[in-house]
Write a protein that holds these residues in place. Structure first.
Motif, PDB file in Angstrom:
ATOM      1  N   PHE A  19       0.823  -1.210   0.000  1.00 40.72           N
ATOM      2  CA  PHE A  19       0.000   0.000   0.000  1.00 40.72           C
ATOM      3  C   PHE A  19       0.861   1.266   0.000  1.00 40.72           C
ATOM      4  N   ILE A  20       1.995   1.232   0.711  1.00 43.40           N
ATOM      5  CA  ILE A  20       2.924   2.367   0.672  1.00 43.40           C
ATOM      6  C   ILE A  20       3.440   2.554  -0.750  1.00 43.40           C
ATOM      7  N   MET A  21       3.773   1.446  -1.417  1.00 49.09           N
ATOM      8  CA  MET A  21       4.230   1.522  -2.810  1.00 49.09           C
ATOM      9  C   MET A  21       3.145   2.082  -3.717  1.00 49.09           C
ATOM     10  N   ARG A  22       1.892   1.710  -3.467  1.00 43.86           N
ATOM     11  CA  ARG A  22       0.797   2.234  -4.305  1.00 43.86           C
ATOM     12  C   ARG A  22       0.683   3.747  -4.152  1.00 43.86           C
ATOM     13  N   VAL A  23       0.735   4.235  -2.917  1.00 41.53           N
ATOM     14  CA  VAL A  23       0.674   5.690  -2.684  1.00 41.53           C
ATOM     15  C   VAL A  23       1.817   6.383  -3.406  1.00 41.53           C
ATOM     16  N   TRP A  24       3.012   5.818  -3.274  1.00 42.19           N
ATOM     17  CA  TRP A  24       4.215   6.390  -3.874  1.00 42.19           C
ATOM     18  C   TRP A  24       4.115   6.406  -5.395  1.00 42.19           C
ATOM     19  N   CYS A  25       3.690   5.279  -5.982  1.00 39.87           N
ATOM     20  CA  CYS A  25       3.569   5.185  -7.449  1.00 39.87           C
ATOM     21  C   CYS A  25       2.548   6.176  -7.994  1.00 39.87           C
ATOM     22  N   GLN A  26       1.406   6.285  -7.330  1.00 37.71           N
ATOM     23  CA  GLN A  26       0.371   7.174  -7.835  1.00 37.71           C
ATOM     24  C   GLN A  26       0.761   8.639  -7.655  1.00 37.71           C
ATOM     25  N   TYR A  27       1.466   8.943  -6.575  1.00 36.78           N
ATOM     26  CA  TYR A  27       1.902  10.324  -6.366  1.00 36.78           C
ATOM     27  C   TYR A  27       2.891  10.755  -7.449  1.00 36.78           C
ATOM     28  N   LEU A  28       3.794   9.830  -7.828  1.00 37.40           N
ATOM     29  CA  LEU A  28       4.788  10.127  -8.865  1.00 37.40           C
ATOM     30  C   LEU A  28       4.276   9.820 -10.272  1.00 37.40           C
ATOM     31  N   GLY A  52     -13.217   3.584  -1.187  1.00 34.66           N
ATOM     32  CA  GLY A  52     -13.697   4.662  -2.052  1.00 34.66           C
ATOM     33  C   GLY A  52     -12.732   5.145  -3.107  1.00 34.66           C
ATOM     34  N   ASN A  53     -11.471   4.725  -3.046  1.00 38.94           N
ATOM     35  CA  ASN A  53     -10.449   5.103  -4.038  1.00 38.94           C
ATOM     36  C   ASN A  53     -10.399   6.617  -4.282  1.00 38.94           C
ATOM     37  N   LYS A  54     -10.325   7.370  -3.208  1.00 40.11           N
ATOM     38  CA  LYS A  54     -10.283   8.834  -3.308  1.00 40.11           C
ATOM     39  C   LYS A  54      -8.845   9.311  -3.464  1.00 40.11           C
ATOM     40  N   VAL A  55      -8.626  10.208  -4.422  1.00 35.89           N
ATOM     41  CA  VAL A  55      -7.299  10.763  -4.697  1.00 35.89           C
ATOM     42  C   VAL A  55      -7.370  12.274  -4.575  1.00 35.89           C
ATOM     43  N   SER A  56      -6.403  12.863  -3.845  1.00 28.58           N
ATOM     44  CA  SER A  56      -6.334  14.316  -3.702  1.00 28.58           C
ATOM     45  C   SER A  56      -4.903  14.777  -3.942  1.00 28.58           C
ATOM     46  N   ARG A  57      -4.723  15.623  -4.958  1.00 27.00           N
ATOM     47  CA  ARG A  57      -3.392  16.167  -5.300  1.00 27.00           C
ATOM     48  C   ARG A  57      -2.369  15.059  -5.530  1.00 27.00           C
ATOM     49  N   GLY A  58      -2.794  14.018  -6.203  1.00 33.10           N
ATOM     50  CA  GLY A  58      -1.895  12.931  -6.546  1.00 33.10           C
ATOM     51  C   GLY A  58      -1.708  11.893  -5.465  1.00 33.10           C
ATOM     52  N   ILE A  59      -2.240  12.143  -4.268  1.00 32.95           N
ATOM     53  CA  ILE A  59      -2.091  11.201  -3.151  1.00 32.95           C
ATOM     54  C   ILE A  59      -3.373  10.401  -3.009  1.00 32.95           C
ATOM     55  N   ASN A  60      -3.261   9.085  -3.047  1.00 30.37           N
ATOM     56  CA  ASN A  60      -4.425   8.213  -2.911  1.00 30.37           C
ATOM     57  C   ASN A  60      -4.790   8.112  -1.429  1.00 30.37           C
ATOM     58  N   LEU A  61      -5.837   8.830  -1.035  1.00 31.22           N
ATOM     59  CA  LEU A  61      -6.240   8.873   0.366  1.00 31.22           C
ATOM     60  C   LEU A  61      -6.749   7.518   0.842  1.00 31.22           C
ATOM     61  N   SER A 142      11.970   5.078 -11.814  1.00 36.81           N
ATOM     62  CA  SER A 142      10.864   6.039 -11.806  1.00 36.81           C
ATOM     63  C   SER A 142      10.566   6.536 -10.401  1.00 36.81           C
ATOM     64  N   LEU A 143      10.712   5.659  -9.420  1.00 33.89           N
ATOM     65  CA  LEU A 143      10.424   6.041  -8.043  1.00 33.89           C
ATOM     66  C   LEU A 143      11.548   6.850  -7.409  1.00 33.89           C
ATOM     67  N   LEU A 144      12.788   6.554  -7.788  1.00 38.52           N
ATOM     68  CA  LEU A 144      13.930   7.195  -7.137  1.00 38.52           C
ATOM     69  C   LEU A 144      14.386   8.481  -7.821  1.00 38.52           C
ATOM     70  N   MET A 145      14.139   8.605  -9.124  1.00 36.92           N
ATOM     71  CA  MET A 145      14.674   9.748  -9.858  1.00 36.92           C
ATOM     72  C   MET A 145      14.228  11.101  -9.294  1.00 36.92           C
ATOM     73  N   PRO A 146      12.949  11.286  -8.910  1.00 36.26           N
ATOM     74  CA  PRO A 146      12.577  12.581  -8.329  1.00 36.26           C
ATOM     75  C   PRO A 146      13.353  12.911  -7.045  1.00 36.26           C
ATOM     76  N   ILE A 147      13.650  11.887  -6.239  1.00 36.01           N
ATOM     77  CA  ILE A 147      14.419  12.111  -5.005  1.00 36.01           C
ATOM     78  C   ILE A 147      15.861  12.464  -5.347  1.00 36.01           C
ATOM     79  N   TYR A 148      16.477  11.687  -6.259  1.00 37.21           N
ATOM     80  CA  TYR A 148      17.859  11.959  -6.662  1.00 37.21           C
ATOM     81  C   TYR A 148      17.987  13.349  -7.282  1.00 37.21           C
ATOM     82  N   ARG A 149      16.981  13.744  -8.068  1.00 33.59           N
ATOM     83  CA  ARG A 149      17.025  15.050  -8.734  1.00 33.59           C
ATOM     84  C   ARG A 149      17.097  16.178  -7.712  1.00 33.59           C
ATOM     85  N   GLN A 150      16.308  16.068  -6.651  1.00 36.18           N
ATOM     86  CA  GLN A 150      16.330  17.091  -5.603  1.00 36.18           C
ATOM     87  C   GLN A 150      17.642  17.074  -4.834  1.00 36.18           C
TER      88      GLN A 150
END
Length: 200
Positions: A19-28, A52-61, A142-150
């Motif tokens: 579930f943590i991976m799902r949140v992370w994947c959908q956010y990115l 309910g599969n609710k998503v707000s600002r890219g985060i799957n609530l 795909s998951l790590l590149m945004p972190i490495y970029r920062q």
């Protein structure tokens, strides 16, 4: 600890990680054309749909809610089934004690599990960088590149060597160690009682 208890705790940890991976994947916004991303979505589909599969600002609530529910269920299993700590907690008596056990500890456990998931992805990405492209490598990159970029904005490479993965891993191991230490301290009712007494 019995083999059944180990199986139950391991199952909880694996599900929380998914579930943590799902949140992370959908956010990115990782592409669902990837076989690994599709597998994560498949495993977590039913609980997320029930919430309910609710998503707000890219985060799957809904996925975040599932992480919280599974974490509380795992910790309650530890408290009352495996370690029988419920009676010890009740003896300390304060409402703030319950707040420490049932709010702060789940939050810290989620942080710890997130760090473990990220550490695993970092190690997998480092190993797969020696081989050719694959769905797992695409997913980890795909998951790590945004972190490495920062991080690369503040940490320049040393010669031809990019040290950001090593620094990220070191930071994550340090975070996981600190949280694990605090969790082990919070596991004793005496610590919770001492903290409550200091705060009141």
């Amino acid at each position: 600890m019995s083999s059944l208890a180990i199986f139950i705790l391991t199952t909880f940890n694996v599900l929380i990680s998914f579930f943590i991976m799902r949140v992370w994947c959908q956010y990115l916004r990782v592409s669902t054309n990837n076989v690994v991303a599709r597998s994560i979505l498949l495993v977590t589909r039913i609980p997320v749909a029930l919430l309910g599969n609710k998503v707000s600002r890219g985060i799957n609530l809904s996925a975040c809610g599932a992480v919280v529910i599974l974490t509380i269920a795992k910790l309650l299993t530890e408290y009352y089934v495996l370690f029988d700590l419920g009676e010890n907690i009740a003896e300390s008596g304060s409402a703030l004690t319950y707040l420490i056990y049932y709010v702060l500890k789940p939050c810290m456990f989620i942080i710890k599990m997130s760090a473990i998931v990220l550490i695993t992805v970092c190690i997998v990405d480092a190993i797969l960088s020696w081989f050719g492209p694959s769905p797992i490598k695409y997913m980890s990159s795909s998951l790590l590149m945004p972190i490495y970029r920062q991080m690369r904005k503040f940490i320049p490479p040393i010669g031809m060597v990019d040290i950001t993965p090593m620094i990220l891993l070191f930071g994550l191991y340090l975070l996981e160690y600190l949280v694990e230490t605090l969790l082990s301290q919070m596991f004793s009712a005496s610590f919770a009682f001492f903290l409550c007494s200091a705060l009141v």
